[in-house]
Design a protein around this motif. Sequence first.
Motif, PDB file in Angstrom:
ATOM      1  N   GLU A  59      37.449  36.353  33.927  1.00 37.47           N
ATOM      2  CA  GLU A  59      37.398  37.667  34.570  1.00 37.47           C
ATOM      3  C   GLU A  59      36.389  37.660  35.727  1.00 37.47           C
ATOM      4  OE1 GLU A  59      39.175  40.707  34.115  1.00 37.47           O
ATOM      5  OE2 GLU A  59      40.456  39.200  33.183  1.00 37.47           O
ATOM      6  N   TYR A  60      35.273  36.968  35.510  1.00 35.53           N
ATOM      7  CA  TYR A  60      34.289  36.879  36.589  1.00 35.53           C
ATOM      8  C   TYR A  60      34.848  36.079  37.770  1.00 35.53           C
ATOM      9  CZ  TYR A  60      30.463  35.164  39.393  1.00 35.53           C
ATOM     10  OH  TYR A  60      29.685  34.829  40.476  1.00 35.53           O
ATOM     11  N   LEU A  61      35.540  34.983  37.459  1.00 38.78           N
ATOM     12  CA  LEU A  61      35.957  34.046  38.507  1.00 38.78           C
ATOM     13  C   LEU A  61      37.232  34.452  39.239  1.00 38.78           C
ATOM     14  CD1 LEU A  61      35.249  30.764  36.523  1.00 38.78           C
ATOM     15  CD2 LEU A  61      34.180  31.344  38.726  1.00 38.78           C
ATOM     16  N   LYS A  62      38.010  35.372  38.663  1.00 38.18           N
ATOM     17  CA  LYS A  62      39.383  35.565  39.145  1.00 38.18           C
ATOM     18  C   LYS A  62      39.486  35.975  40.615  1.00 38.18           C
ATOM     19  CE  LYS A  62      40.014  40.289  37.515  1.00 38.18           C
ATOM     20  NZ  LYS A  62      40.599  41.171  36.507  1.00 38.18           N
ATOM     21  N   ASP A  63      38.492  36.693  41.148  1.00 37.24           N
ATOM     22  CA  ASP A  63      38.591  37.091  42.552  1.00 37.24           C
ATOM     23  C   ASP A  63      37.601  36.331  43.437  1.00 37.24           C
ATOM     24  OD1 ASP A  63      36.292  38.171  41.634  1.00 37.24           O
ATOM     25  OD2 ASP A  63      36.784  40.266  42.101  1.00 37.24           O
ATOM     26  N   LYS A  64      37.085  35.203  42.927  1.00 40.55           N
ATOM     27  CA  LYS A  64      36.072  34.467  43.685  1.00 40.55           C
ATOM     28  C   LYS A  64      36.645  33.398  44.610  1.00 40.55           C
ATOM     29  CE  LYS A  64      32.511  36.555  41.803  1.00 40.55           C
ATOM     30  NZ  LYS A  64      33.303  37.674  41.236  1.00 40.55           N
ATOM     31  N   GLU A  65      37.929  33.150  44.475  1.00 40.26           N
ATOM     32  CA  GLU A  65      38.587  32.116  45.291  1.00 40.26           C
ATOM     33  C   GLU A  65      37.818  30.797  45.258  1.00 40.26           C
ATOM     34  OE1 GLU A  65      39.454  33.763  49.119  1.00 40.26           O
ATOM     35  OE2 GLU A  65      40.911  35.160  48.263  1.00 40.26           O
ATOM     36  N   ALA A  66      37.512  30.360  44.051  1.00 37.52           N
ATOM     37  CA  ALA A  66      36.813  29.087  43.877  1.00 37.52           C
ATOM     38  C   ALA A  66      37.727  27.934  44.271  1.00 37.52           C
ATOM     39  CB  ALA A  66      36.384  28.929  42.422  1.00 37.52           C
ATOM     40  N   ASP A  67      37.160  26.979  45.025  1.00 37.09           N
ATOM     41  CA  ASP A  67      37.921  25.766  45.325  1.00 37.09           C
ATOM     42  C   ASP A  67      37.777  24.767  44.181  1.00 37.09           C
ATOM     43  OD1 ASP A  67      38.720  26.378  48.096  1.00 37.09           O
ATOM     44  OD2 ASP A  67      36.545  26.453  48.391  1.00 37.09           O
ATOM     45  N   LEU A  68      36.563  24.708  43.668  1.00 39.76           N
ATOM     46  CA  LEU A  68      36.273  23.720  42.630  1.00 39.76           C
ATOM     47  C   LEU A  68      35.374  24.374  41.578  1.00 39.76           C
ATOM     48  CD1 LEU A  68      36.480  20.685  41.781  1.00 39.76           C
ATOM     49  CD2 LEU A  68      34.371  20.306  43.087  1.00 39.76           C
ATOM     50  N   ILE A  69      35.786  24.233  40.315  1.00 34.84           N
ATOM     51  CA  ILE A  69      34.957  24.714  39.204  1.00 34.84           C
ATOM     52  C   ILE A  69      34.622  23.499  38.350  1.00 34.84           C
ATOM     53  CG2 ILE A  69      34.830  26.264  37.208  1.00 34.84           C
ATOM     54  CD1 ILE A  69      37.105  27.923  38.548  1.00 34.84           C
ATOM     55  N   LEU A  70      33.342  23.352  38.026  1.00 38.68           N
ATOM     56  CA  LEU A  70      32.942  22.225  37.178  1.00 38.68           C
ATOM     57  C   LEU A  70      32.299  22.736  35.897  1.00 38.68           C
ATOM     58  CD1 LEU A  70      31.811  21.479  40.394  1.00 38.68           C
ATOM     59  CD2 LEU A  70      31.975  19.238  39.309  1.00 38.68           C
TER      60      LEU A  70
END
Lengths: 257, 322
Positions: free
Chosen positions: A103-114
């Motif tokens: 839910e936190y990440l969904k609108d962050k347009e992350a390219d890479l999550i580690l």
Amino acid sequence: MNIYVLVKRTFDTEEKLVVSGGQIQEDGAEFIINPYDEYAIEEAITVRDAHGGEVTVVTIGDEEAEKQLRTALAMGADKAVLINTEDDVEEMDQFTAAYILAEYLKDKEADLILAGNVAIDGGSGQVGPRVADLLDINYVTTITSLEIEGETVKIVRDIEGDAEELETSLPLLVTAQQGLNEPRYPSLPGIMKAKKKPLEELELDDLDIDEEDVEAKTETIEVYLPPKKEAGRILEGEIPSQVSELVSLLRSEAKVI
Amino acid sequence: MSKKVLVLGETREGALRNVSFEAIAAAKKISGGGEVVAVLLGESVSDFGNELVAYGADRVITVEHPHLKSYTSDGYGQAFMAVVDQEQPEAIVFGHTAVGKDLSPKIASKLQTGLISDVTDIEGEGDDAVFIRPIYSGKAFEKVKLKEDGVVFVTVRPNNIAPLEREERSGDVSSLSVDITNLRTIIKNVVRKSAEGVDLSEAKVIIAGGRGVKSKEGFEPLQELADLLGGAVGASRGACDADYCDYSLQIGQTGKVVTPDLYIAAGISGAIQHMAGMSNSKVIVAINKDPEANIFKVADYGIVGDLFDVIPLLTEEFKKVM
């Protein structure tokens, strides 16, 4: 590049475990960044230094976790986010953690999550892949090498000791295996700088999450220590006679050969 | 209530893995008299169906597709979810293997259910089943169950749950056709680093070396003993850090967690992180020059001596009796 690292504050493994009232006692124990997450932080910093962008470290926990976030900032991360669930969530499992992070990440347009491939306390190894599934992005677990060339990502991952070479593309979630890198220690200037870097604190309300949505799916009924092992037998005599005694003990007493 | 349980069968180097038979045994318990359906995914896997039946599966469903030749979470995920849609299981069991660890969270997420990973024992049966799993790297255990109704999903650690007796039985082996598309990962190559044949996480016997092994060549007598006993060679972090062996052999908190029947620690002092990876082995033998070494505290049998004297003698002695 927009890079996020999922970190967990864990019990230091050197600590002696004390169980009382069916729970691990945490009072006075030392806490660390989960060692596998340190590989993830190091890799994120390396990728940012090569390709530009920003590294944000994210954790779920209470205020105590701020210390581990500051350590990550001192290593070189740019920003930190603490999702404080202390007042809202009583029991958390992997479903809960993944839901909140997604839910936190969904609108962050992350390219890479580690993330680390497993946390050394709970040991489930689920949260990374679950987050990727909820975000509908690809994931690769237990990676030991990461190379990004444009949109192409070349990865080597550990599969039970063998090395699998693969190609995929961004956006992507990866989980770190030992051997990926050698995590740096925070430098003194790094520690000074970390104090001024942004650390945002959020609660479930800020993410529009209802407590009911994140109710754990599993329940721990009991936590206990393994039965104490009786002291073993140190054999005596000349080495050759010890060896033949050992072989006969393994065959007749222990019955494992 | 009896349950229908799906079990993922896995092959490695052209044979079914033991952990798949162990997973069937776990599924039997969870099913509480219900049906155990084994699932095989791959390019050409239907020949293995009958063997899964012999180990207790009531029936087998295979999904064969060129895109399933190598494991990818997309390919296996699509295939397994197609089987789930068809069968509507009440429980699922995977081995806690590279594939099981990678795939199970994705399936659990899609089913919005809890996943109890790395289970080493099951108490009770059917609806009353409670799952035991190590936490804090084996320094403690927890008993876990699903909180509410939903698909019970567990992965079982290799070498912990006894498989059922193999017996000739008959069961239906059917195939399901699934359209596998849009793989986001392309497997280029697999570099074999582990020893041929015996997989460390499933080995019944492990001969592990530490700093006391002193060099790459120092592992040779250990390998010889492992070969004789049908086991595998492992190592402590110290030996890996010193470059005596590949990190793929590392046993410990970082590295592999193993539970063989027999663990022989040669020249390993017994750092707490190493113990986390092996302390639940059934029988532990320690060989170390230092009588104060920590490893003796968890050992069932200890020999104070030089591993280069003891290990070759041990190999000779086993040769005499085997």
